[in-house]
Scaffold this motif. Structure first.
Motif, PDB file in Angstrom:
ATOM      1  N   MET A  65       0.831  -1.202   0.000  1.00 37.61           N
ATOM      2  CA  MET A  65       0.000   0.000   0.000  1.00 37.61           C
ATOM      3  C   MET A  65       0.866   1.251   0.000  1.00 37.61           C
ATOM      4  O   MET A  65       0.599   2.201  -0.754  1.00 37.61           O
ATOM      5  N   LEU A  66       1.904   1.274   0.820  1.00 40.72           N
ATOM      6  CA  LEU A  66       2.796   2.434   0.854  1.00 40.72           C
ATOM      7  C   LEU A  66       3.420   2.674  -0.512  1.00 40.72           C
ATOM      8  O   LEU A  66       3.521   3.822  -0.971  1.00 40.72           O
ATOM      9  N   ASN A  67       3.827   1.607  -1.146  1.00 37.52           N
ATOM     10  CA  ASN A  67       4.442   1.734  -2.469  1.00 37.52           C
ATOM     11  C   ASN A  67       3.446   2.296  -3.487  1.00 37.52           C
ATOM     12  O   ASN A  67       3.791   3.139  -4.327  1.00 37.52           O
ATOM     13  N   TYR A  73      -0.093   8.204  -6.008  1.00 42.20           N
ATOM     14  CA  TYR A  73      -0.933   9.170  -5.304  1.00 42.20           C
ATOM     15  C   TYR A  73      -0.113  10.165  -4.487  1.00 42.20           C
ATOM     16  O   TYR A  73      -0.577  10.670  -3.468  1.00 42.20           O
ATOM     17  N   ASP A  74       1.098  10.449  -4.920  1.00 42.77           N
ATOM     18  CA  ASP A  74       1.991  11.278  -4.122  1.00 42.77           C
ATOM     19  C   ASP A  74       1.442  12.689  -3.871  1.00 42.77           C
ATOM     20  O   ASP A  74       1.785  13.324  -2.883  1.00 42.77           O
ATOM     21  N   PHE A 118       3.598   3.402  10.296  1.00 44.23           N
ATOM     22  CA  PHE A 118       4.434   2.449  11.040  1.00 44.23           C
ATOM     23  C   PHE A 118       5.503   1.799  10.164  1.00 44.23           C
ATOM     24  O   PHE A 118       6.680   1.765  10.531  1.00 44.23           O
ATOM     25  N   PHE A 119       5.120   1.276   8.997  1.00 47.48           N
ATOM     26  CA  PHE A 119       6.076   0.541   8.168  1.00 47.48           C
ATOM     27  C   PHE A 119       6.970   1.457   7.338  1.00 47.48           C
ATOM     28  O   PHE A 119       7.772   0.975   6.535  1.00 47.48           O
ATOM     29  N   ASN A 120       6.834   2.756   7.550  1.00 56.97           N
ATOM     30  CA  ASN A 120       7.773   3.706   6.953  1.00 56.97           C
ATOM     31  C   ASN A 120       8.847   4.107   7.952  1.00 56.97           C
ATOM     32  O   ASN A 120       9.784   4.816   7.607  1.00 56.97           O
ATOM     33  N   LEU A 155      15.358   4.203  -0.892  1.00 59.85           N
ATOM     34  CA  LEU A 155      16.057   2.948  -1.152  1.00 59.85           C
ATOM     35  C   LEU A 155      15.184   1.997  -1.963  1.00 59.85           C
ATOM     36  O   LEU A 155      14.022   2.279  -2.251  1.00 59.85           O
ATOM     37  N   GLY A 156      15.757   0.846  -2.320  1.00 57.06           N
ATOM     38  CA  GLY A 156      15.049  -0.107  -3.167  1.00 57.06           C
ATOM     39  C   GLY A 156      14.254  -1.147  -2.410  1.00 57.06           C
ATOM     40  O   GLY A 156      13.243  -1.636  -2.907  1.00 57.06           O
TER      41      GLY A 156
END
Length: 304
Positions: A71-73, A79-80, A165-167, A184-185
């Motif tokens: 989802m973050l990706n 949707y930036d 959280f996962f960022n 990063l990748g």
């Protein structure tokens, strides 16, 4: 380079979300909440939310703060323009990471120090070459290693992801300062990260270590996919060059203490073979991962 796979992940997620919700509900004004909601409802959260916010429903906030890597990706790649609001960046800077005596929640129990201590992590997952910790200085104030934003929180990047959280990746100062605002990748929360790099010196297969010089054993990072970006950006190969002697010693021990040799020593000494193996090589990665440095390198070199 190390997969962040916490046994208490659900507890960590709950702590983080409820503290953020506490702050949003009790400290933010309705205009700020409405602005956040207006942007978040545009994101692919798996649920369609109405234009007008239900003041009793914060499921949208839960889905957003705990959005997984996929989802973050998608947020970032498509949707930036909806990730420019500043409220969560302000929360991160002014409360979450401000110091050990400043808290996110009204109960004054949650901040970066609390999250890091609950993670029980001792090694930087980006490089696995530096220990992390919470310490006290002469005034008794705690010092903590840093949380890196995998997707940078800078205003021209993704300030809205500052509290997702996962960022938030626990990081050593070296990796954090080298990375800066770069993306990063591979995120350490990605279970694939450990399989995308193989660390080994450029030596002939089966070479006799007695004929090799220590300076010829500089570890090489054979990276794939997104780890190529991590290795290049974080200068991992350059940073690992200083460990040539350690690489040599590990390979030399592996050559000198083959399985047959360990069996012989165990028989002569009347000791358990695995205990003897630990005497020579330390803990296996299954135990040392996240607690000792360079366990990935050791595993790749000697399969232990």
């Amino acid at each position: 380079m190390t997969h962040l796979n916490f046994s208490n992940l659900l507890e960590l997620e709950n702590l983080h979300y409820h503290a953020v919700k506490d702050y949003v509900v009790n400290k933010m004004n309705s205009n700020d909440i409405d602005e956040i909601y207006k942007n978040i409802r545009q994101l692919p959260l798996g649920v369609t939310y109405p234009m007008v916010r239900n003041i009793n429903d914060f499921s949208w906030l839960h889905r957003y703060i705990l959005a997984d890597l996929s989802m973050l990706n998608e947020f970032v790649s498509k949707y930036d323009k909806f990730l420019k609001f500043q409220q969560f960046k302000s929360l991160y800077l002014n409360r979450f990471a401000k110091g050990n005596a400043i808290f996110v929640d009204a109960g004054k129990s949650y901040n970066a120090y609390k999250l890091f201590s609950k993670m029980d992590l001792h090694v930087c997952p980006y490089c696995e070459d530096t220990y992390l910790g919470v310490y006290r200085d002469v005034k008794g104030k705690k010092k903590i290693e840093e949380f890196d934003h995998f997707y940078p929180k800078d205003n021209d990047k993704y300030p809205a992801l500052a509290m997702c959280f996962f960022n938030l990746v626990p990081s050593c100062p070296g990796c954090n300062h080298i990375k800066l605002t770069k993306t990063l990748g591979v995120n350490p929360y990605d279970f694939k990260i450990e399989k995308l790099t193989f660390i080994y010196p450029n030596l002939p297969i089966g070479v006799n270590m007695d004929s090799v010089k220590k300076e010829d054993c500089a570890p090489q990072f054979h990276a794939q996919e997104g780890m190529k970006v991590n290795v290049s950006t974080l200068l991992l190969e350059q940073r690992y060059k200083q460990h040539s002697s350690e690489v040599y010693e590990l390979l030399k021990k592996k050559q000198d203490y083959s399985e047959e040799k360990l069996d012989e020593i165990a028989r002569i000494c009347s000791r358990d073979k695995e205990t003897i193996r630990r005497d020579f090589f330390g803990k296996p990665r299954s135990e040392a991962n996240g607690k000792e440095i360079r366990t990935k390198m050791k595993q790749d070199l000697i399969q232990y």
